[in-house]
Design an enzyme around this catalytic site. Structure first.
Site, short mmCIF file in Angstrom:
data_model
loop_
_atom_site.label_atom_id
_atom_site.label_comp_id
_atom_site.label_asym_id
_atom_site.label_seq_id
_atom_site.Cartn_x
_atom_site.Cartn_y
_atom_site.Cartn_z
CE1 TYR A 67 94.33 45.91 124.90
CE2 TYR A 67 92.97 44.22 124.92
CZ TYR A 67 93.87 44.73 124.48
OH TYR A 67 94.62 44.09 123.57
CD1 TRP A 117 92.09 44.81 119.83
CD2 TRP A 117 92.19 44.92 117.79
NE1 TRP A 117 93.21 44.06 119.55
CE2 TRP A 117 93.35 44.01 118.16
CE3 TRP A 117 92.04 44.72 116.31
CZ2 TRP A 117 94.21 43.49 117.30
CZ3 TRP A 117 92.80 44.31 115.43
CH2 TRP A 117 93.95 43.87 115.91
N1 LIG Z 1 91.35 33.22 126.86
C1 LIG Z 1 91.57 34.33 125.91
N2 LIG Z 1 91.42 35.34 126.11
C2 LIG Z 1 91.87 36.55 125.34
C3 LIG Z 1 92.55 36.20 124.19
C4 LIG Z 1 93.12 34.75 124.20
O1 LIG Z 1 93.88 34.44 123.34
N3 LIG Z 1 92.54 33.96 124.93
N4 LIG Z 1 93.18 37.10 123.62
C5 LIG Z 1 93.35 38.25 124.25
C6 LIG Z 1 93.67 39.51 123.32
S1 LIG Z 1 95.02 39.14 122.29
C7 LIG Z 1 92.81 40.71 122.91
S2 LIG Z 1 93.35 41.75 122.18
C8 LIG Z 1 91.43 40.93 123.65
C9 LIG Z 1 90.41 41.25 122.72
O2 LIG Z 1 89.52 42.06 123.52
P1 LIG Z 1 88.33 43.11 123.22
O3 LIG Z 1 89.27 44.07 121.92
O4 LIG Z 1 88.01 43.94 124.31
O5 LIG Z 1 87.64 42.54 122.12
P2 LIG Z 1 86.35 43.22 121.04
O6 LIG Z 1 85.60 41.87 121.09
O7 LIG Z 1 87.24 43.36 119.86
O8 LIG Z 1 85.74 44.38 121.85
C10 LIG Z 1 85.58 45.60 121.10
C11 LIG Z 1 84.14 46.11 121.60
O9 LIG Z 1 83.99 47.21 120.95
C12 LIG Z 1 82.72 47.45 120.35
N5 LIG Z 1 83.11 48.48 119.52
C13 LIG Z 1 83.35 48.16 118.20
N6 LIG Z 1 83.19 49.62 117.60
C14 LIG Z 1 82.89 50.48 118.38
C15 LIG Z 1 82.72 51.82 118.27
O10 LIG Z 1 83.01 52.46 117.41
N7 LIG Z 1 82.64 52.65 119.49
C16 LIG Z 1 82.40 51.94 120.71
N8 LIG Z 1 81.95 52.38 121.72
N9 LIG Z 1 82.25 50.48 120.77
C17 LIG Z 1 82.67 49.73 119.57
C18 LIG Z 1 82.63 46.10 120.02
O11 LIG Z 1 81.00 46.17 120.00
C19 LIG Z 1 83.14 45.15 121.00
O12 LIG Z 1 82.33 44.95 122.24
O13 LIG Z 1 91.20 39.58 124.11
C20 LIG Z 1 92.21 38.87 125.04
N10 LIG Z 1 91.53 37.73 125.63
N1 LIG Z 2 90.50 35.33 112.87
C1 LIG Z 2 91.07 36.45 113.88
N2 LIG Z 2 92.49 36.76 113.76
C2 LIG Z 2 92.85 37.35 114.72
C3 LIG Z 2 92.16 37.68 116.07
C4 LIG Z 2 90.97 37.25 115.91
O1 LIG Z 2 90.01 37.56 117.04
N3 LIG Z 2 90.49 36.67 114.81
N4 LIG Z 2 92.87 38.51 116.92
C5 LIG Z 2 94.03 39.36 116.48
C6 LIG Z 2 94.70 39.80 117.72
S1 LIG Z 2 94.16 40.87 118.74
C7 LIG Z 2 95.84 38.98 118.21
S2 LIG Z 2 96.65 39.56 119.53
C8 LIG Z 2 96.52 37.97 117.42
C9 LIG Z 2 96.91 36.79 118.30
O2 LIG Z 2 97.87 36.01 117.69
P1 LIG Z 2 98.29 34.68 118.47
O3 LIG Z 2 98.47 34.90 119.87
O4 LIG Z 2 99.36 34.24 117.56
O5 LIG Z 2 96.98 33.90 118.08
P2 LIG Z 2 96.43 32.54 118.51
O6 LIG Z 2 95.40 32.06 117.65
O7 LIG Z 2 95.95 32.66 120.11
O8 LIG Z 2 97.72 31.54 118.64
C10 LIG Z 2 98.21 31.26 117.48
C11 LIG Z 2 98.41 29.69 117.50
O9 LIG Z 2 99.35 29.24 118.54
C12 LIG Z 2 99.09 27.84 118.97
N5 LIG Z 2 99.40 27.74 120.28
C13 LIG Z 2 98.51 28.09 121.32
N6 LIG Z 2 99.34 27.91 122.65
C14 LIG Z 2 100.44 27.19 122.15
C15 LIG Z 2 101.66 26.99 122.88
O10 LIG Z 2 101.70 26.85 124.01
N7 LIG Z 2 102.86 26.66 122.13
C16 LIG Z 2 102.70 26.54 120.60
N8 LIG Z 2 103.59 26.19 119.99
N9 LIG Z 2 101.63 27.05 120.04
C17 LIG Z 2 100.54 27.37 120.67
C18 LIG Z 2 97.41 27.86 118.75
O11 LIG Z 2 97.06 26.42 118.20
C19 LIG Z 2 97.25 28.86 117.88
O12 LIG Z 2 96.24 28.63 116.52
O13 LIG Z 2 95.69 37.30 116.42
C20 LIG Z 2 94.99 38.45 115.59
N10 LIG Z 2 94.18 37.72 114.56
MO LIG Z 3 95.25 40.84 120.62
#
Ligand SMILES: Nc1nc2c(c(=O)[nH]1)N[C@H]1C(S)=C(S)[C@@H](COP(=O)(O)OP(=O)(O)OC[C@H]3O[C@@H](n4cnc5c(=O)[nH]c(N)nc54)[C@H](O)[C@@H]3O)O[C@H]1N2
Ligand SMILES: Nc1nc2c(c(=O)[nH]1)N[C@H]1C(S)=C(S)[C@@H](COP(=O)(O)OP(=O)(O)OC[C@H]3O[C@@H](n4cnc5c(=O)[nH]c(N)nc54)[C@H](O)[C@@H]3O)O[C@H]1N2
Ligand SMILES: [Mo]
Length: 765
Positions: A109, A111
């Protein structure tokens, strides 16, 4: 030599890479982008960083005696490519022979890149699938709970991806826009596959001009952007379901609900209403009842309900709401509330998702117009886990678990293969994961950088970045397709993921199946031509590949017809039924009822999360930790880069807390603190901030996991050493990261230096 510019793309936007003497010196934003992301600034420094993995490297302990002591501070031995590939091929063969496809975890998993051909996660699955299969990972951390719940309720998960009523329809028709999770612009920097048009700030400005009452429900006032003139309702985290129930109760008891819509378009409202009114459990879910749970005034909940019924109202939900214990409930309840308002399928009304979560929710797009997509092929092993059950997979081989009405068994994984993701970023309870990570026999990782996941591998293969290869990208929430031109030669000994897999497949005898006879340039042309013929099928003419490639992008036409979610279903539910068993919106679901899950019953229900502010009375950890997406990066990508470094304090991630909570602990902005609970601790820098609701602390994700010697302390502000590793419910088994309680105290004594921004010790033999 003059500078040369190459068109390119990241998840945070399109740009031109400016190259001087073989080095990327700047990333200039795409000219048509109205609001480019500052994240572009971090890229040049990181491409040429000392943290690049220079050559294939094998962890010393694994190389010498196959130990499994994978820790953040292991030493590595550099080897040549042939040696490294022979080792990987040997391990794949050994594990496949001894344990079958179920012995290899290959979901990987993550991005990785915006480019769709060199997308590492796609290629690693393609490689493992074509070689006999592996254990895959289903769905995502982003909206895993919604993914499996929504088909039961509305027949499809597609709306959750942001395929919702168009912004223009909102601006023309909506009077009240209730955004659960708010509308944080920080998240609108990103869209998966990359945006050319950062459209969200523009839409929000227009919403304000149109006089829409934008209501941001969130623990963080920063989610109520000034440009939308949004007002803030500072709800307690994880209590949105209760708040919505309070609104629903007001509607039902004041006769403001749309009985005709509920009767013709929904099923199971009566049973839900018996619960709502307290007839089935003795507790009416009144506004006063809700107020006591969600921490807002009773009259605010009532007034918002009445206002919603009095004019055109759109309810939109951030994905964050469902990344919580019982995360299925707020989404189910939001749909139910919108159904009671009876505006689903009307312009600017009803239900929507993802406006807070990514750029491009509600972006106009011609139906069926494809984006370039690289196929993974089929996993012949047919094995998978719900993505966020990674820890349990490693902990419980052979054990059964429930998932969406099925009983499944965790396979016995012996080898882990990761490319393009960082489990030491994304997974919960990282101290638990770090311990379980010692169980597999072999861990292989491809990475451009010495990230935490690379440091926790046995064999690390250096991957190129986007700058070092040709690709194409684009998002279905945008109006451009992009050519991504190779700007520089591979840095150090890095190779493209796909070429690494090609050479491995050659060793393993499935090269033809993996490569399908195409090299990079043939694949790019193939992907583009597929997109072009898909576009032609919906009446859109795209230029030939050569013209597209030379120009660097192509702009897609916008649709004539304004998209309104569930428009046809509303007009004629018999002719356009939903794909649910009843063809209608299932406010009560017989299918879900039959699963018999106490943690996800037959209709939306308020179920207390295990950890939330209502449960702190007896606890030692009185603060609710919100680990939202970081404003300064995408996940853990580019954490060592300038944009993130510039805002760290004493090298640590900022933790925002209410000034009252800070004062109670005698903390001032800039102080270093220990954030802790029974699962772990991390060091962060406090910022006292009135925009944070009392009782809440906000520590965004993304700090590279940096374990100190003792094993449970992270040195640099990673919230996932604190979060709980448990599924949202037995139904969806999504990530429940947002349900976490912590305590914060001043850091005393010497502060351990951050270790993770130095490359590991490398032995050259
Ligand atoms: N506590 C908490 N945890 C969360 C979340 C949260 O809201 N709270 N959000 C969750 C969500 S929504 C998501 S999507 C995940 C994201 O989790 P990930 O998608 O695992 O996070 P990234 O840091 O984007 O990891 C991408 C990795 O790919 C590597 N990479 C970039 N380009 C390339 C390439 O071309 N080749 C290879 N081999 N590697 C590459 C980067 O260096 C990086 O280490 O985290 C989740 N974890
Ligand atoms: N800059 C930046 N943008 C991103 C990403 C990133 O890593 N960096 N990650 C991308 C990815 S993979 C994803 S999945 C999306 C995730 O998108 P979301 O899941 O929507 O993103 P979050 O920032 O976790 O949450 C949005 C807001 O929800 C509020 N929130 C948290 N818990 C609660 C709750 O229980 N109730 C309510 N009402 N509000 C709450 C927080 O204050 C937060 O600012 O974002 C994407 N956009
Ligand atoms: Mo995500």
């Amino acid at each position: 030599m003059p500078d040369t510019r190459y068109p390119s793309l990241a998840h945070w936007g399109a740009f031109s890479a400016v190259v001087r003497e073989g080095r990327v010196v700047a990333c200039e934003p795409f000219a048509a982008d109205p609001q480019p992301s500052p994240l572009l600034r971090a890229m040049p420094g990181m491409v040429h960083s000392p943290l690049r993995v220079a050559r294939p490297a094998v962890r010393e302990g694994w190389l010498r005696h196959r130990d499994r002591l994978r820790g953040g501070s292991s030493r590595f031995v550099e080897v040549d490519w042939d040696t490294a590939l022979d080792l990987v091929a040997g391990e794949l063969t050994r594990v496949r022979t001894e344990h079958g496809a179920g012995g290899i975890l290959g979901g990987s998993y993550g991005w990785a890149s915006a480019g769709r051909y060199h997308h590492a996660r796609t290629q690693v699955r393609r490689f493992l699938f074509s070689g006999g299969g592996c254990v895959d990972q289903l769905s995502n951390y982003s909206w895993g709970a919604a993914h499996f719940l929504l088909p039961h309720v509305i027949g499809s998960h597609i709306p959750v991806t942001g395929k919702v009523t168009q912004w223009s329809s909102i601006i023309d028709h909506t009077r009240t826009l209730i955004a659960f999770g708010g509308l944080p612009l920080k998240n609108a920097q990103i869209t998966s596959g990359g945006a050319g048009d950062h459209s969200m700030p523009g839409w929000l400005r227009q919403a304000a001009q149109a006089g829409i009452d934008v209501v941001a429900v969130s623990p963080d006032r920063r989610d109520a952007p000034a440009i939308a003139r949004a007002r803030w309702l500072g709800v307690r985290p994880n209590t949105d379901t209760a708040m919505m129930l309070g609104m629903a109760h007001t509607l039902a008891t004041e006769g403001l609900h749309d009985r005709a819509f509920l009767a013709r378009h929904c099923t199971g409202y009566e049973r839900f209403e018996a619960y709502l009114l307290g007839q089935s459990d003795g507790t009416p879910k009144s506004a006063a009842w809700a107020a006591a749970i969600c921490g807002l005034d009773t009259h605010i909940i009532q007034t918002l309900a009445r206002q919603s019924a009095a004019g055109r109202t759109l309810i939109t939900c951030a994905w964050s709401l469902q990344r919580a214990d019982h995360g299925e409930q707020p989404f189910w309840m939001a749909i139910t509330l919108a159904a009671m308002l009876g505006q689903i399928g009307l312009p600017g009304g009803g239900i929507a998702f993802a406006h807070a979560s990514m750029n491009g929710a509600g972006y106009p797009r011609i139906d069926g117009l494809p984006t370039p997509e690289m196929s993974t092929g089929r996993n012949p092993a047919g094995l998978s886990i719900p993505v966020a059950r990674l820890g349990d997979l490693l902990a419980c081989p052979g054990q059964t678990y429930d998932f969406n009405g099925e009983q499944r068994v965790y396979p016995d994984v012996r080898m882990v293969y990761w490319a393009g993701g960082n489990p030491f970023h994304h997974h919960q309870d990282l101290n638990r994961l770090a311990a379980l990570w010692q169980r597999p026999e072999t861990v292989v990782v491809h990475e451009p950088w010495w990230t935490p996941v690379a440091r926790h591998a046995d064999i690390v293969l250096p991957a190129t970045t986007t700058f070092e290869r040709n690709d194409i990208g684009g998002s279905s929430r945008d109006r451009f397709l992009f050519a991504m031109h190779r700007a520089i030669a591979p840095v150090g000994g890095a190779r493209n993921d796909v070429d690494i897999f090609g050479d491995l497949a050659a060793r393993l005898g499935h090269e033809a199946h993996f490569r399908e006879g195409r090299d990079e340039s043939a694949w790019l042309r193939h992907l583009y031509d597929q997109t072009r013929s898909g576009a032609a099928a919906v009446g859109v003419t795209l230029p030939e590949f050569e013209a597209f490639w030379a120009k660097g992008h192509v702009e897609l036409p916008l649709p004539q017809h304004e998209f309104v979610l569930f428009e046809n279903f509303r007009r004629d539910p018999e002719a356009h039924p939903l794909a649910t068993p009843s063809g209608r919106i299932e406010i009560t679901s017989q299918a879900v009822a039959q699963f018999g899950y106490a943690d996800c019953p037959a209709h939306p229900t308020w179920i207390e999360p295990l950890e939330w502010l209502g449960a702190v009375a007896a606890g030692r950890h009185p603060l609710h930790l919100v680990s939202s997406q970081p404003a300064d990066k995408l996940h853990s990508q580019y954490d060592p880069g300038t944009v993130s470094s510039d805002i760290r304090i004493q090298g640590r991630t900022r933790l925002r807390m209410h000034p009252g909570d800070a004062a109670q602990r005698r903390l001032a902005s800039g102080d270093l603190v220990r954030v802790f609970n029974d699962r772990g601790a991390t060091i962060a820098a406090v910022v006292a901030d009135e925009s944070v609701r009392e009782g809440v602390v906000i520590l965004p994700t993304g700090a590279w996991f940096d374990p100190a010697g003792d094993g449970t302390l992270d040195r640099h502000g990673n919230p996932n050493v604190l979060t709980r590793d448990a599924g949202t419910s037995r139904l969806a088994q999504g990530s429940s990261a947002m349900s976490t309680l912590v305590e914060v105290e001043r850091w005393v004594g010497e502060v351990p230096a951050v270790g993770v921004f130095e490359p590991p010790q490398i032995l050259v033999v």
